[in-house]
Design a protein around this motif. Sequence first.
Motif, PDB file in Angstrom:
ATOM      1  N   LEU C 279       0.831  -1.206   0.000  1.00  0.00           N
ATOM      2  CA  LEU C 279       0.000   0.000   0.000  1.00  0.00           C
ATOM      3  C   LEU C 279       0.863   1.253   0.000  1.00  0.00           C
ATOM      4  CD1 LEU C 279      -2.982  -0.711   2.380  1.00  0.00           C
ATOM      5  CD2 LEU C 279      -2.977  -0.365  -0.076  1.00  0.00           C
ATOM      6  N   ALA C 280       1.953   1.174   0.771  1.00  0.00           N
ATOM      7  CA  ALA C 280       2.805   2.357   0.885  1.00  0.00           C
ATOM      8  C   ALA C 280       3.579   2.615  -0.398  1.00  0.00           C
ATOM      9  CB  ALA C 280       3.767   2.181   2.046  1.00  0.00           C
ATOM     10  N   GLN C 281       3.728   1.578  -1.206  1.00  0.00           N
ATOM     11  CA  GLN C 281       4.604   1.724  -2.362  1.00  0.00           C
ATOM     12  C   GLN C 281       3.859   1.670  -3.680  1.00  0.00           C
ATOM     13  OE1 GLN C 281       7.428  -1.386  -1.620  1.00  0.00           O
ATOM     14  NE2 GLN C 281       8.783   0.010  -0.570  1.00  0.00           N
ATOM     15  N   VAL C 282       2.570   2.017  -3.632  1.00  0.00           N
ATOM     16  CA  VAL C 282       1.780   1.947  -4.853  1.00  0.00           C
ATOM     17  C   VAL C 282       2.460   2.696  -5.988  1.00  0.00           C
ATOM     18  CG1 VAL C 282      -0.340   2.775  -5.898  1.00  0.00           C
ATOM     19  CG2 VAL C 282      -0.415   1.568  -3.747  1.00  0.00           C
ATOM     20  N   ARG C 283       2.953   3.886  -5.676  1.00  0.00           N
ATOM     21  CA  ARG C 283       3.561   4.708  -6.726  1.00  0.00           C
ATOM     22  C   ARG C 283       4.842   4.083  -7.244  1.00  0.00           C
ATOM     23  NH1 ARG C 283       2.802   9.565  -3.324  1.00  0.00           N
ATOM     24  NH2 ARG C 283       0.696  10.144  -3.857  1.00  0.00           N
ATOM     25  N   ASP C 284       5.639   3.583  -6.312  1.00  0.00           N
ATOM     26  CA  ASP C 284       6.892   2.947  -6.748  1.00  0.00           C
ATOM     27  C   ASP C 284       6.596   1.754  -7.636  1.00  0.00           C
ATOM     28  OD1 ASP C 284       8.338   4.751  -5.440  1.00  0.00           O
ATOM     29  OD2 ASP C 284       9.166   3.418  -3.912  1.00  0.00           O
ATOM     30  N   ILE C 285       5.568   1.008  -7.273  1.00  0.00           N
ATOM     31  CA  ILE C 285       5.253  -0.181  -8.060  1.00  0.00           C
ATOM     32  C   ILE C 285       4.777   0.224  -9.444  1.00  0.00           C
ATOM     33  CG2 ILE C 285       3.718  -2.171  -8.212  1.00  0.00           C
ATOM     34  CD1 ILE C 285       3.844  -2.197  -5.088  1.00  0.00           C
ATOM     35  N   ALA C 286       3.942   1.279  -9.489  1.00  0.00           N
ATOM     36  CA  ALA C 286       3.511   1.790 -10.798  1.00  0.00           C
ATOM     37  C   ALA C 286       4.734   2.184 -11.621  1.00  0.00           C
ATOM     38  CB  ALA C 286       2.583   2.982 -10.612  1.00  0.00           C
ATOM     39  N   MET C 287       5.676   2.799 -10.935  1.00  0.00           N
ATOM     40  CA  MET C 287       6.898   3.233 -11.617  1.00  0.00           C
ATOM     41  C   MET C 287       7.667   2.031 -12.158  1.00  0.00           C
ATOM     42  SD  MET C 287       8.006   6.042 -12.302  1.00  0.00           S
ATOM     43  CE  MET C 287       8.922   5.811 -13.774  1.00  0.00           C
ATOM     44  N   LEU C 288       7.764   1.000 -11.338  1.00  0.00           N
ATOM     45  CA  LEU C 288       8.481  -0.201 -11.787  1.00  0.00           C
ATOM     46  C   LEU C 288       7.831  -0.754 -13.050  1.00  0.00           C
ATOM     47  CD1 LEU C 288       9.158  -2.013  -8.405  1.00  0.00           C
ATOM     48  CD2 LEU C 288      10.773  -0.790  -9.838  1.00  0.00           C
ATOM     49  N   LYS C 289       6.508  -0.733 -13.061  1.00  0.00           N
ATOM     50  CA  LYS C 289       5.829  -1.244 -14.253  1.00  0.00           C
ATOM     51  C   LYS C 289       6.107  -0.342 -15.442  1.00  0.00           C
ATOM     52  CE  LYS C 289       2.191  -4.095 -12.595  1.00  0.00           C
ATOM     53  NZ  LYS C 289       0.746  -4.343 -12.643  1.00  0.00           N
ATOM     54  N   THR C 290       6.162   0.955 -15.172  1.00  0.00           N
ATOM     55  CA  THR C 290       6.429   1.879 -16.268  1.00  0.00           C
ATOM     56  C   THR C 290       7.786   1.594 -16.901  1.00  0.00           C
ATOM     57  OG1 THR C 290       5.118   3.561 -15.196  1.00  0.00           O
ATOM     58  CG2 THR C 290       6.648   4.299 -16.858  1.00  0.00           C
ATOM     59  N   VAL C 291       8.782   1.285 -16.080  1.00  0.00           N
ATOM     60  CA  VAL C 291      10.101   1.054 -16.673  1.00  0.00           C
ATOM     61  C   VAL C 291      10.226  -0.356 -17.233  1.00  0.00           C
ATOM     62  CG1 VAL C 291      11.197   2.693 -15.139  1.00  0.00           C
ATOM     63  CG2 VAL C 291      11.282   0.266 -14.592  1.00  0.00           C
ATOM     64  N   GLY C 292       9.176  -1.172 -17.099  1.00  0.00           N
ATOM     65  CA  GLY C 292       9.209  -2.442 -17.804  1.00  0.00           C
ATOM     66  C   GLY C 292       9.169  -3.688 -16.943  1.00  0.00           C
ATOM     67  N   PHE C 293       8.809  -3.555 -15.660  1.00  0.00           N
ATOM     68  CA  PHE C 293       8.591  -4.763 -14.865  1.00  0.00           C
ATOM     69  C   PHE C 293       7.250  -5.353 -15.265  1.00  0.00           C
ATOM     70  CE2 PHE C 293      11.983  -3.270 -12.281  1.00  0.00           C
ATOM     71  CZ  PHE C 293      12.424  -4.355 -11.554  1.00  0.00           C
ATOM     72  N   THR C 294       7.216  -6.654 -15.525  1.00  0.00           N
ATOM     73  CA  THR C 294       5.938  -7.288 -15.815  1.00  0.00           C
ATOM     74  C   THR C 294       5.224  -7.545 -14.493  1.00  0.00           C
ATOM     75  OG1 THR C 294       6.861  -9.483 -15.644  1.00  0.00           O
ATOM     76  CG2 THR C 294       6.940  -8.456 -17.803  1.00  0.00           C
ATOM     77  N   PRO C 295       3.898  -7.744 -14.534  1.00  0.00           N
ATOM     78  CA  PRO C 295       3.182  -8.027 -13.289  1.00  0.00           C
ATOM     79  C   PRO C 295       3.796  -9.212 -12.556  1.00  0.00           C
ATOM     80  CG  PRO C 295       1.633  -7.621 -15.056  1.00  0.00           C
ATOM     81  CD  PRO C 295       2.994  -7.623 -15.682  1.00  0.00           C
ATOM     82  N   ALA C 296       4.168 -10.233 -13.296  1.00  0.00           N
ATOM     83  CA  ALA C 296       4.745 -11.415 -12.646  1.00  0.00           C
ATOM     84  C   ALA C 296       6.040 -11.053 -11.932  1.00  0.00           C
ATOM     85  CB  ALA C 296       5.006 -12.496 -13.687  1.00  0.00           C
ATOM     86  N   GLN C 297       6.789 -10.167 -12.545  1.00  0.00           N
ATOM     87  CA  GLN C 297       8.052  -9.783 -11.901  1.00  0.00           C
ATOM     88  C   GLN C 297       7.794  -8.996 -10.624  1.00  0.00           C
ATOM     89  OE1 GLN C 297       9.912  -8.000 -15.348  1.00  0.00           O
ATOM     90  NE2 GLN C 297      11.648  -9.380 -15.123  1.00  0.00           N
ATOM     91  N   VAL C 298       6.757  -8.160 -10.649  1.00  0.00           N
ATOM     92  CA  VAL C 298       6.429  -7.404  -9.439  1.00  0.00           C
ATOM     93  C   VAL C 298       6.035  -8.366  -8.320  1.00  0.00           C
ATOM     94  CG1 VAL C 298       4.819  -5.753  -8.443  1.00  0.00           C
ATOM     95  CG2 VAL C 298       5.789  -5.337 -10.691  1.00  0.00           C
ATOM     96  N   VAL C 299       5.229  -9.372  -8.689  1.00  0.00           N
ATOM     97  CA  VAL C 299       4.852 -10.374  -7.686  1.00  0.00           C
ATOM     98  C   VAL C 299       6.104 -11.018  -7.127  1.00  0.00           C
ATOM     99  CG1 VAL C 299       3.699 -12.582  -7.350  1.00  0.00           C
ATOM    100  CG2 VAL C 299       2.606 -10.806  -8.707  1.00  0.00           C
TER     101      VAL C 299
END
Lengths: 167, 268, 769
Positions: C279-299
């Motif tokens: 919850l605290a890192q919603v923005r960071d996670i969005a950012m990670l996806k923007t630079v090309g992390f796939t959802p699976a990688q975020v998991v």
Amino acid sequence: MRLPLLALLAKEPAHGYELKQALEQTFGAAYPQPNIGQIYVTLGRLEKNGLIKGQDIDQSNRPNKRVYEITDAGREELAAWFAEPTEGPRVRDEFFMKLVLAPGAGGSDRLALINTQRRHYLNVMRGLSRLAAQDRDNRVAQLLIEGAMLHLQADLDWLERCQEELD
Amino acid sequence: MSRSGPDTARVAATPDADHVLPPAEAMLWAQDLVKTHRGAETATHAVRHVDLRVDRGEFVAIMGPSGAGKSTLLHLLGGLDRPDSGRIWLDGQRVDGLSEARWSLLRRRTVGIVFQFFNLVTNMTAADNVELPALLAGMSPRQARARREELFAELDLEDRARSTPAALSGGEQQRVALARALVNEPGLLLADEPTGNLDSRNTRDVLRLLARYHASGQTILLVTHDARVASGADRVISLFDGEIADDTALHAPADGPTTVADVLRLKG
Amino acid sequence: MRALLRWVRADLRAHRGQAALMVLVTAVIAVSLILANALLRDAANPWQRIFLQSRGAHVWIHVRSGADTAPLTRLDGVTGVAGPYSTASADLVRGAEKVSLELRAAGPQLPSVARPLVRSGRWLDPARSDGIVLESSLARAMRADVGGTVTVRARDGATRTMRVLGVADSADQGSYPDWTPGLGWVLPTALDRVEPDPAHIQQAIGLRLRDPGSADFTAQQAVTTLGSGQVTQVTTWQQVRSAMGQDNRLLGLLLGVFGLVALVAAALATAGAAGGRVLAQVRDIAMLKTVGFTPAQVVRLFLYEHTALALAGMALGAGAASLFGPLLPGALGEAMGVWQAEPARAGALAATGAGVVLSIALATALPAWRAGRIPAAPTVRADRPASGISRLARLALLLKLPPALALGSRAAFHRPLRAGLTVARLAIPIMMITVALGSWATLDGFQDHPRQLGLAASLTARPSGIDDAAARRLLTEQPAVAAAYPGAEIPALVPGETTTITLRALGTADHPYPFALAAGHLIRDEDEAVAGQGALNLMHAKVGEWVRVTAGGTPHILHIVGRDIEPDHNGEMLSVDLGALAGPGGTPKAQYYALVLRPGANPTAVRTDLLAASHGRLDVRPVANPAAQLGLVRVVVVGLVGVLTLIGLAELVTATASGLRDHVRDLGVLRAMGLTPRQVTAIIVTSTALLTTAAVLAGTGLGVLLSNRLINMEGQASGVGAGIARMPAPETLLMAGAVAVAVAACVSVVPATRATRARITAALSANRT
Ligand SMILES: Nc1ncnc2c1ncn2[C@@H]1O[C@H](COP(=O)(O)OP(=O)(O)OP(=O)(O)O)[C@@H](O)[C@H]1O
Ligand SMILES: [Mg+2]
């Protein structure tokens, strides 16, 4: 041109050519290059009005040069100039006339008018950007360009408002 | 380069057959994009039937009032959001139907994105933020580091490499973000109000950098409120209420004012 | 992969404290699970090992001399037979000490079934007719060494010195002194010399079965075949095993249960912490996806990170357990020592590790999955109007209420679901701490009120070489002895005749023994009996029922009128009045006296006095208090409270962090409205304290209920029986609760102060998108 010359002379006495150089140095490319003839004409007019007084100085193997000095009357005039607020830019009333009247007169539609105007402003803005890029070291010139840009930005914003309100 | 004018661009972008191929020079080609945000009881038509083409090496600015749908359009083009309908080609490849994961893979190499706020992962240093996408795209740590150092030197950030985003000024953050977006030399740079949060001096710095990368061939699509920023572009698209209201190529500088006197005269 | 690692590293660095806490918690849980495993193995294993090696017999049957045991070998499912061996009972004497001994006649050849495993020395030798081989626990208790001599006193009082030829392990019976009599092997000729009267010679026969599970059934068949009059004793392998493993197994179970519950709590804590972080890192996670992390990688980011923490904790725990485990005092240390030498250790360690890591990974899965679903477009919008809080704040200020209280309670329960989850997660460790305190209180009960726990007598005195009257006189002359109850114990076959329990006659009709009753009433008649839980379980009987037991060939029909708490003999004890054993020859002679001392008397001193007064002709022994052995439980309890506190702390950190995150903006508004930073801090602290108070109330309540149940269940399983559980004292609970709330307040002060020091504008802009 009158009052800027008076302001330069208030700092120190100078002759016509020195004044031209001072103007160029201060404003750089941002300002129209002053014509030396125009400067001499203006100086003559100022002297006639008693705001400055000139004095010829002999030069060996050259024509005499005339050095000007500000008078008390000149200082008063200058003080009055500084004291009075400067009129701001006027609304672009001509464009506004077009915008309001065009639909009724069977001219082009408003959107086209607005778009034309916007393109024009954007092009002007682009020109200013180039200008700013050229004369990067002159802070006075940069400030002047920035001022012009901000005016343009305001005009563009106003166009947006027109588009929203008159649609 | 014989860039098509706004009108030809639109004509070229309207065929409705599904099997058309994008023109070879188009870096980005979008057709009939529609996106509606559906809230609890309201539906906002953020993007309505937008056709758009950005050629390789072009610098295009999108302007428009707040709420016009600029960010939404940019998100659609970067795959951060999916359109309700419409087609998108990126670098010759049809991308609107890609899964989220495929989009991610695509973004690594082909699309760099810069936002107005929160461009950086807060826990990582500036250097790590820039190296992360490089590593993700398969560079070795050494290569990533070399590339990052190169960018930081260009962007005048060498002594900021170890700082966390919180310790950077807004301008520095945006420059790091730019480095992050450019580290993989993407075909397309998308920027959403990259200067929206900056004062005029920092705005100018970022603009200069954009101009520099543009001059070296970088394709840029930039969203902005700021006409000064937009005036750096080759082409400005005005978005109004989710639709393109105008699309204009900016003239060569010879047509514009050459001195402030011209400006002052124009302002009459 | 490199990119993932880079992020994980940065994230760990940013959350050092929390990460360290999680590693520590995992490590401690790993240690307790490893210890539990070692104890459980240690408890079960020696017997198991011996049984396997010696091809032990599943059923042992003692029959009278002359009975024909041949039909037993033909019983269905019997694959091997040990014996029959002639046996005689005698005493082993050493100084003033005397222990009862079963002498078993064996040949010089080791049998193939139930073969004694000679650990030192050698087996019986025809050349040494005075040789004896002692069972190893007996030898240890008697401090008898190979090559030394022991004195055997026969039933008739004649003594004979025998030479210890060897010491052997046997799976035939439990270890001395938990299991009496002790076991010794002699040559048949030697047996004849010790017990010349064939009428007192019994036969012991061991049956090895195809299906160990059918031991009860086979025993019953055997008794039917032989006739119950012929059978004096039946023992199954289950009885032996449970007798061998009792102490450590209980402790191991306790540790294991706590370890598992702690693991669940830790998994929940991990889930909470990971969820909060997402919850605290919603923005960071969005950012990670923007630079090309796939959802699976975020998991995977989150899974890897928490799994790595769990692995680190596991490694730390395993390392610590291996290094320091053997240095622990008492049974724990011994068990760890044995465990380390065991080849199966690696497997157990791997299984424990896999279990721990897997649970943590599983707990992270949901928050990780949520992280994977966070949209890439940065669209965090303020979806809650901020007006509610400011109106309330204004109201509170108008009413001149302490704003901290009004706003703190609102902050705490603003989102009921989340508040409920927080309370629930905090309540779990508190509940377990309450259970631990309950165990502690129960141990205190054993120590301070032994009478209520079936330990009224603290000494037993066994006359040896003096008559009953003399013994009784000696005892009554001793001022510290409040009462001496005559007693006798004989093995008795239970109904169904599958196993033997101890039939204990204690006290007399006009002088009944004060059994600690958990149900029913005391013995009032000669056909009445009270039974321990273990006995009831064995007989499948309940209080109020009649049972028929056969003791010494005589059937007794007894009415079970009560259940007493029996800490000894696994509770397999049926107690009657001494008169109940009366036969034609009158009441039987007392084998021993159970001595109840006057309050305040020191059992050791009384014992010394009695030994001196009787010139060694009274064998006086202290009654073992299980609390003494279970003292280790206290160490465990302290350790567990430590682990649970750590887990609770982790939960608190999460709760405070997420509470703060929810309210950063509100706090900015409050400060902008003119609350002092101190007041704002007070609001946050109040909110945490209120949540903790709710958790303490819920946790303690549940804990008290659970504690009673768990301990009674444990009592039941161990044969002691339900009714031993003691509640922790109310003031203890109150103290613990107060400490928990105080700690919570303290823990939240630091982040709260930090948050309120942040600039107002920063707080106000924190929710902008
Ligand atoms: N996730 C969302 N959910 C609901 N509505 C949204 C969402 N994102 C955008 N909108 C709405 O869609 C419209 C377009 O939004 P968008 O952010 O694209 O505008 P914009 O042109 O970028 O504005 P600005 O210049 O203020 O950034 C707005 O009315 C906005 O409220
Ligand atoms: Mg936007």
